[in-house]
Design an enzyme around this catalytic site. Structure first.
Site, PDB file in Angstrom:
ATOM      1  N   SER A  55    -126.831 -28.133  80.183  1.00  0.00           N
ATOM      2  CA  SER A  55    -127.281 -27.829  78.834  1.00  0.00           C
ATOM      3  C   SER A  55    -127.076 -29.041  77.925  1.00  0.00           C
ATOM      4  CB  SER A  55    -126.555 -26.586  78.318  1.00  0.00           C
ATOM      5  OG  SER A  55    -127.219 -26.010  77.226  1.00  0.00           O
ATOM      6  N   ASP A  69    -130.965 -22.097  81.266  1.00  0.00           N
ATOM      7  CA  ASP A  69    -129.699 -22.802  81.045  1.00  0.00           C
ATOM      8  C   ASP A  69    -128.768 -22.707  82.251  1.00  0.00           C
ATOM      9  OD1 ASP A  69    -127.376 -23.881  80.025  1.00  0.00           O
ATOM     10  OD2 ASP A  69    -127.496 -22.821  78.124  1.00  0.00           O
TER      11      ASP A  69
END
Length: 314
Positions: A59, A173
């Protein structure tokens, strides 16, 4: 071609050459705006005399790590440090379709103009972006192809950013499964394995940063509240309910913190640099200078108490 021998006064004796810096494989964790602390941590790692030769990021960690691998971290740091609240809002392209509230195209387009793109294979150091294959329910390590494709997939926070379709896979993610990606670095031939986590224990009560920015307004609201409490002494104040993004942020923080602890228990780095998970919310990019400095200070503190075992490659 000039011939260099022992008698040549311009020759540099091997004993006087610059000593080899100890090398580092670095894991950078997820955390939204808190991940800006990675910048300060990286700068402190270099200031301590280490050379980073491999990075794995998830991320925001993938974003910062990828930009660092390109050699453009200073450009990004200077840009993000100028952002105000309104500038952050202008970067959000809201949508009500496609599986996320934010398309992400405006943010990535801005970053592409600022940083550019490259193939991961052409980077001067090993780089891995960690994402999650939503349909196959597995962790994905992106080590080839477009750097910004890999970053875009890794930052696709469910319900916030649209999932990213890459090579026939629906990617979101990487923090869903591996918020602090130490495992992709286990086989790297670095002297030390280090990790920077922004999911550390909370150190102070969460606060409303908007109210802190407006102390006079905060005091006025407090006095008005006291006045109405005196008028209605038997009434009980209604507890404030968190908004959707605040609730999502707290939930993600809790999930990531627990996953990080499990991962670290199985694969402990030589040095762990931690930021408190409530240092900021996920979207407070306008606090860049403060968060970058936090990363630098926490890294410095970690180094001050660290006793490295050896400089032998792992």
């Amino acid at each position: 071609m000039k011939h260099t021998d022992i008698a040549d006064p311009t020759a540099t004796p091997a004993a006087l050459s610059v000593p080899r810096r100890p090398t580092v494989a670095l894991a950078l964790g997820a955390g939204g705006a808190k991940g800006l602390a990675h910048i300060g941590a990286i700068e402190e790692i270099e200031a301590q005399g280490f050379e980073i030769i491999a990075i794995a990021g998830c991320s925001m960690g993938a974003l910062i790590g990828g930009i660092y691998a390109m050699g453009r971290l200073e450009v990004y740091r200077d840009w993000v440090s100028t952002l105000a609240k309104f500038d952050v809002l202008k970067l959000l392209d809201w949508t009500f379709s496609g599986g996320g509230f934010i398309k992400g195209e405006r943010i990535m387009g801005t970053l592409l103009e600022l940083i550019g793109d490259t193939c991961i294979e052409e980077l001067p150091l090993a780089f891995t972006a960690v994402a999650t294959d939503l349909e196959r329910e597995r962790e994905v390590w992106l080590t080839r192809g477009s750097l910004f494709d890999a970053i875009r997939a890794s930052i696709a926070i469910p319900t916030v950013f649209r999932p990213y379709h890459l090579n026939g896979r629906v990617l979101v993610d990487g923090a869903l499964l591996n918020p602090l990606p130490v495992t992709p670095l286990i086989r790297e031939t670095a002297d030390y394995l280090m990790a920077v986590s922004v999911d550390g224990p909370a150190e102070f009560a969460p606060v409303d940063t908007v109210e802190l920015d407006e102390p006079e307004a905060q005091g006025t609201r407090h006095r008005i509240g006291e006045f109405f409490s005196r008028l209605m002494p038997h009434g009980e104040p209604k507890p404030r309910e968190p908004g959707a993004f605040e609730l999502l942020n707290q939930s993600m923080d809790l999930m990531q913190a627990n996953l990080s602890r499990l991962r670290l228990a199985a694969y402990a780095p030589d040095l762990l640099i931690q930021m408190p998970r409530n240092a900021s919310t996920a979207y407070e990019f306008y606090r860049a200078r403060e968060l970058i400095e936090l990363g630098r200070q926490r890294a410095r503190t970690a180094f001050s108490t660290w006793k490295p075992v050896s400089h032998q490659p792992r």
